[in-house]
Each structure stands twice: as C-alpha cells, then as structure tokens.
Design a protein around this motif. Structure first.
Motif, mmCIF file in Angstrom:
data_model
loop_
_atom_site.group_PDB
_atom_site.id
_atom_site.type_symbol
_atom_site.label_atom_id
_atom_site.label_comp_id
_atom_site.label_asym_id
_atom_site.label_seq_id
_atom_site.Cartn_x
_atom_site.Cartn_y
_atom_site.Cartn_z
ATOM 1 N N VAL A 221 0.768 -1.212 0.206
ATOM 2 C CA VAL A 221 -0.130 -0.285 0.107
ATOM 3 C C VAL A 221 1.260 1.322 0.129
ATOM 4 C CG1 VAL A 221 -1.776 1.454 1.278
ATOM 5 C CG2 VAL A 221 -1.585 -0.708 0.663
ATOM 6 N N THR A 222 2.002 1.008 0.740
ATOM 7 C CA THR A 222 2.969 2.578 1.141
ATOM 8 C C THR A 222 3.060 2.962 -0.351
ATOM 9 O OG1 THR A 222 3.105 1.844 2.910
ATOM 10 C CG2 THR A 222 5.094 3.213 2.164
ATOM 11 N N PHE A 223 3.685 2.158 -1.275
ATOM 12 C CA PHE A 223 4.383 1.500 -3.095
ATOM 13 C C PHE A 223 3.394 2.272 -4.021
ATOM 14 C CE2 PHE A 223 7.409 -2.026 -1.564
ATOM 15 C CZ PHE A 223 8.572 -1.406 -1.268
ATOM 16 N N MET A 224 2.505 2.298 -3.234
ATOM 17 C CA MET A 224 1.172 2.589 -4.369
ATOM 18 C C MET A 224 0.636 3.176 -3.773
ATOM 19 S SD MET A 224 -2.829 0.389 -3.937
ATOM 20 C CE MET A 224 -3.270 0.982 -2.293
ATOM 21 N N LEU A 225 0.783 4.038 -2.643
ATOM 22 C CA LEU A 225 0.009 5.302 -2.768
ATOM 23 C C LEU A 225 1.314 6.492 -2.808
ATOM 24 C CD1 LEU A 225 -1.236 5.811 0.723
ATOM 25 C CD2 LEU A 225 -2.218 4.697 -1.330
ATOM 26 N N LEU A 226 2.622 6.055 -2.571
ATOM 27 C CA LEU A 226 3.698 6.829 -3.350
ATOM 28 C C LEU A 226 3.714 7.037 -5.077
ATOM 29 C CD1 LEU A 226 6.497 5.798 -1.366
ATOM 30 C CD2 LEU A 226 5.386 7.900 -0.791
ATOM 31 N N SER A 227 3.299 6.481 -5.315
ATOM 32 C CA SER A 227 3.071 5.884 -7.157
ATOM 33 C C SER A 227 2.143 7.256 -7.617
ATOM 34 C CB SER A 227 2.955 4.684 -7.622
ATOM 35 O OG SER A 227 2.239 4.530 -9.123
ATOM 36 N N ALA A 228 0.947 6.786 -6.912
ATOM 37 C CA ALA A 228 0.198 7.389 -7.689
ATOM 38 C C ALA A 228 -0.392 8.619 -6.782
ATOM 39 C CB ALA A 228 -1.643 6.966 -5.918
#
Length: 253
Positions: A221-228
């Motif tokens: 989720v952390t990777f996902m939110l940084l990307s988004a």
C-alpha cells in the motif's frame, strides 16, 4: 482471534467523542458545530448506502459492475479535486485525466504482478484508496500552484519579459507545488509503523491475519500510494499551470 464487533452502544459511545469537538468549537467560538454535525450526518448516510451497495457488488461478482463502481470512484474523486482548484480557468478534464491515469497505472501494475486479483472485494477498496490519496495530493498541488503564482508573480513576469516560455517561467513554481503535494505521503511513509498503524494493516490484524502478512500488504500500500500521488500531482500540475496564462502567453491572475 474473535472478529471485531461494533454494536449500537459502541457507536453511541463513539459518537460521544464527537461532542468533545463540538464543545471545543463552541467554547473557542470556532463556528464549526454545524459543519461537524453535517459532516457526521453525511458520512453516516453515505457509508450506509455504500455498505449495502458494496455488499450487492461483492455478491454479484460481475466484472462490468466492478469496473463501473471503480469508474464512479474515479469520477467523484476527480470532481472533488477539481473543486479544490482555485484557478479561474480550471478544467475538470485535467483533474479527471490525472486521477484516471495515476489510478489505472497503479492498479494495473498491482493486478499484473499478482498482488491483488480482479475481484470486487479487492478492486473496489484499492481503487478507493488510490483515488482518494491522489485526489488529496492533486488538491494540494492546485492550492500550492495558486499561492506560488500570486507570491512570485513579479518574478514570473520578469522571466516572461526576458523571453522565457511559460513552461520555463513556471517550472520553479510547479516543482515546489508538486513537492508540497507529495510531502504528506512521504512523511506518512517515513513514520508508518513507528507513529501510525495504517488502516489496511490494522484491519487485517483485526480480521485475524498474521501481523507479518499484514505488514507485507501495508508495504504494498505504501508503494502504491507513493506512486499514485506522484503521478497524479505531476500530471495535474503540468496541466494546471497553463490555466494561469492566456492564449498570448500572458500571466492572468
């Protein structure tokens, strides 16, 4: 582990905590009591409707219905981001493009990598998480850009007078605005696990999942939110800065 249960008494006692905010607002004359009660009422109505809707979508398990719900989330997030843009010549399509692209790319990578499956119980909540964080970042980018253009108006005009293109004249303002938009997500990533136990991780632990497995999901989720947030704020920023110039490349505030 027993699943977490919330009964009517629990909800009533939790609502009592809201009254603390109301009392503080009244005592300090913040004039927020009406907004607090309205937001609580709206949240209750929205969550009840969404709860029954998601229950139906999960039971039906239809791909088109799942895509439709995800698109609805993206459209709504884009509209809210659009409303937060103080620019006079703002365009909804810019916010929609930023959130749609950032959400689609992030979600696509997660599906192709096998991190999540294309089932409504996973796609819809993850889409909501991505779109909402992208919406917040884009809103911050819009406000930052508006503040930068007003505070550094003279410097921008001087660059234009010396022959700089609107992109070159706006680049430092745009960079600072994107940085401001991404900073909350970056700060959250720095303190996750040390200061906060985020919603997904806590929810999985409440549901009885092994904490180690819950941590893996939270890392995802952390990777996902940084990307988004990075994709969303960059795309929105590069669209939005043009709204401050007319067809003759003159700065208009």
């Amino acid at each position: 582990m027993n699943p977490l249960t919330v009964n009517n008494l629990s909800l009533f006692l939790a609502f009592a905590l809201v009254l603390i905010a109301v009392v503080i607002s009244a005592k300090e004359k913040l004039n927020l009591s009406k907004d607090i009660f309205f937001s609580i009422l709206r949240a209750i109505v929205q969550l009840i409707i969404v709860g029954y809707l998601l229950k139906y979508i999960f039971q039906v398990d239809n791909n088109l219905l799942t895509l439709g719900m995800s698109l609805f989330i993206v459209l709504n997030a884009a509209w809210n981001a659009h409303k937060r843009n103080p620019a006079r010549n703002k365009k909804y399509i810019h916010s929609l493009a930023a959130i749609f692209i950032s959400t689609s790319i992030t979600l696509g990578v997660l599906i192709l990598s096998g991190a999540i499956k294309f089932v409504p119980s996973q796609i819809v909540p993850i889409t909501g998480m991505i779109a909402s964080n992208s919406m917040i970042a884009i809103g911050l980018c819009y406000r930052g850009l508006n503040t930068q253009f007003h505070d550094l108006r003279q410097q921008t005009l001087e660059k234009l007078a010396l022959g700089a293109s609107i992109k070159l004249a706006s680049k430092p303002l745009l960079q600072q605005s994107i940085k401001t938009a991404m900073q909350p997500t970056i700060d959250s990533a720095k303190t996750v696990g040390l200061v906060s136990l985020p919603g997904m991780m806590s929810g999985l632990i409440f549901a009885g999942l092994d904490p180690v497995h819950a941590i893996k999901y939270q890392i995802m989720v952390t990777f996902m939110l940084l990307s988004a947030t990075s994709l969303g704020s960059i795309i929105a920023g590069y669209f939005a800065y043009k709204n401050y110039f007319n067809s003759d490349h003159q700065l208009t505030l």
